[in-house]
Design a protein around this motif. Structure first.
Motif, PDB file in Angstrom:
ATOM      1  N   GLN A 158       1.953   6.892  -6.860  1.00 56.07           N
ATOM      2  CA  GLN A 158       0.918   7.848  -7.255  1.00 56.07           C
ATOM      3  C   GLN A 158       1.396   9.284  -7.088  1.00 56.07           C
TER       4      GLN A 158
ATOM      5  N   HIS B 182       0.972   4.148  -3.027  1.00 50.89           N
ATOM      6  CA  HIS B 182       0.735   5.567  -2.754  1.00 50.89           C
ATOM      7  C   HIS B 182       1.942   6.409  -3.178  1.00 50.89           C
TER       8      HIS B 182
ATOM      9  N   LYS C 117       0.835  -1.212   0.000  1.00 50.79           N
ATOM     10  CA  LYS C 117       0.000   0.000   0.000  1.00 50.79           C
ATOM     11  C   LYS C 117       0.863   1.253   0.000  1.00 50.79           C
TER      12      LYS C 117
END
Length: 421
Positions: A336, A333, A329
């Motif tokens: 991104q 992120h 995760k």
């Protein structure tokens, strides 16, 4: 004499034209995300050594488990014999594979896992007295270097000299969210003219095609069409499997599940070679017979090697741990945020991301193995980062254990390379 010099005497490396690329980098140590060469230089392995060492190099949890296994059972023929590491691995895989999977068949590498998937699809129909001789595959796909796997691969840079010897394959475009109807129309034309046995595909991300990504809804519609026409669906998850797309398998993003799944690379956490082809009960039942000739006649000497099974089982335990899931995760992120920053760079044409797989295309043309690509690779290595551009595509597929600081260095080196082009 250095290792590099000794290497030149006898070794022939993959995907290498030795006349134009005579030099190699001799790695003497690997730990976590860091490779160290014979000169003492260190490199962040930002591609997990071809997407294998997803839990880091020489992960102590995995190496300890394999070392312990070595003291009890190293190898036994898997025809007529079995052992606990293979049984426990099958149970662990069934807990995380799509629920329609029920049997697993062992082999040695990604290519052979696909080869077996193709043979399963062809023989499935043959055993049912419905002989079919055509396969479906995506344009620009890559599935390996054995003949069946090459047949369904669409990258002629690898396959040119062998194409006259391939299986019968019809290729379709990857779905992009706008071409669903045209693909379905093409499929209808193909099945009206050919006896199609199976569809072999990389779900959501085509790795060797420079991390080309496609539309999940469109792929769902293709798989639904295949099932309606009794076409066996074979998902090549050799690259995408074991968490890289943000879920355990890329097929987990799809409503339509494949009949057959091909697994390797991160399966054994990069420690030892092994592959698995899993399938549904329906596929297995087509081979289950009093007639010996209806069995699947395919076997590898090291099938279900106990050491490889132990490495795979330890890898699955790490994959499903809270630590690795949280790391995945975090990386998603982080990519991104990097994407927001880099997409406006004047040298960047486009960016894309699926899970921890991040790719950017440069707004200039480059040969897949040309001089400019080599300059980029050499620059990255000179800055202590191992990245292997695919043509004009730079991609990141780092181990799940990469630190925030290491990942930021990877980003920074990419930015510096673009600034200096």
């Amino acid at each position: 004499m250095t290792l590099r010099e000794r290497d030149k005497k006898h070794l022939w490396h993959p995907l290498t034209q030795h006349k134009t690329h005579p030099d190699t980098i001799a790695i003497v140590n690997a730990k976590g995300c860091v490779l160290t060469d014979e000169d003492g230089n260190s490199y962040i392995d930002a591609i997990a050594s071809w997407y294998t060492c997803m839990y880091g190099h020489c992960n102590p949890y995995i190496t300890k488990r394999v070392s312990d296994q070595m003291q009890h059972l190293d190898q036994v023929v898997f025809s007529g014999f079995t052992h606990e590491p293979a049984i426990k691995l099958s149970e662990a895989l069934m807990a995380i594979l799509p629920k329609n999977q029920n049997k697993i068949f062992f082999s040695d590498n990604g290519s052979t896992s696909v080869e077996i998937g193709i043979k399963m699809a062809l023989q499935y129909h043959f055993n049912k007295a419905d002989k079919r001789n055509t396969l479906l595959a995506f344009e620009d796909g890559f599935h390996g270097d054995t003949f069946g796997a090459m047949s369904v691969s669409g990258l002629s840079v690898y396959n040119g000299p062998f194409e006259d010897f391939f299986l019968e394959v019809k290729r379709i475009p990857t779905p992009n969210g706008k071409n669903h109807d045209s693909i379905l129309n093409l499929l209808q034309d193909i099945v009206s003219q050919h006896k199609v046995a199976g569809f072999v595909y990389e779900p959501l991300v085509q790795g060797a095609a420079a991390m080309k990504m496609h539309d999940a809804q469109g792929l769902n519609s293709i798989l639904k069409f295949c099932k309606a026409n009794n076409i066996i669906t074979v998902a090549d998850e050799v690259m995408t499997g074991f968490g890289k797309t943000g879920r355990h398998f890329a097929s987990d993003h799809l409503e339509q599940k494949p009949d057959i799944i091909c697994l390797s690379k991160a399966l054994t956490a990069g420690l030892v070679p092994m592959a698995i082809t899993s399938c549904s009960q329906d596929i297995y039942d087509a081979f289950y017979s009093d007639d010996m000739h209806k069995g699947l006649f395919h076997g590898h000497t090291y099938s279900a090697n106990p050491l490889a099974c132990t490495a795979a089982l330890a890898g699955i335990e790490l994959l499903t741990s809270n630590e690795i899931q949280n790391n995945i995760k975090r990386i998603i992120h982080s990519h991104q945020e990097f994407g927001k920053q880099i997409k406006a760079h004047p040298k960047v044409a486009s960016i894309r991301q699926t899970g921890i797989i991040f790719a950017l295309d440069l707004n200039l043309k480059m040969e897949r193995y040309g001089n400019l690509r080599d300059k980029l690779f050499n620059y990255f290595m000179s800055q202590g980062v191992c990245l292997r551009p695919l043509g004009n595509t730079i991609y990141i597929l780092a181990p799940y254990v990469i630190t925030k600081e290491q990942l930021q260095k990877v980003y920074q080196v990419i930015i510096e390379a673009l600034d200096n082009m």
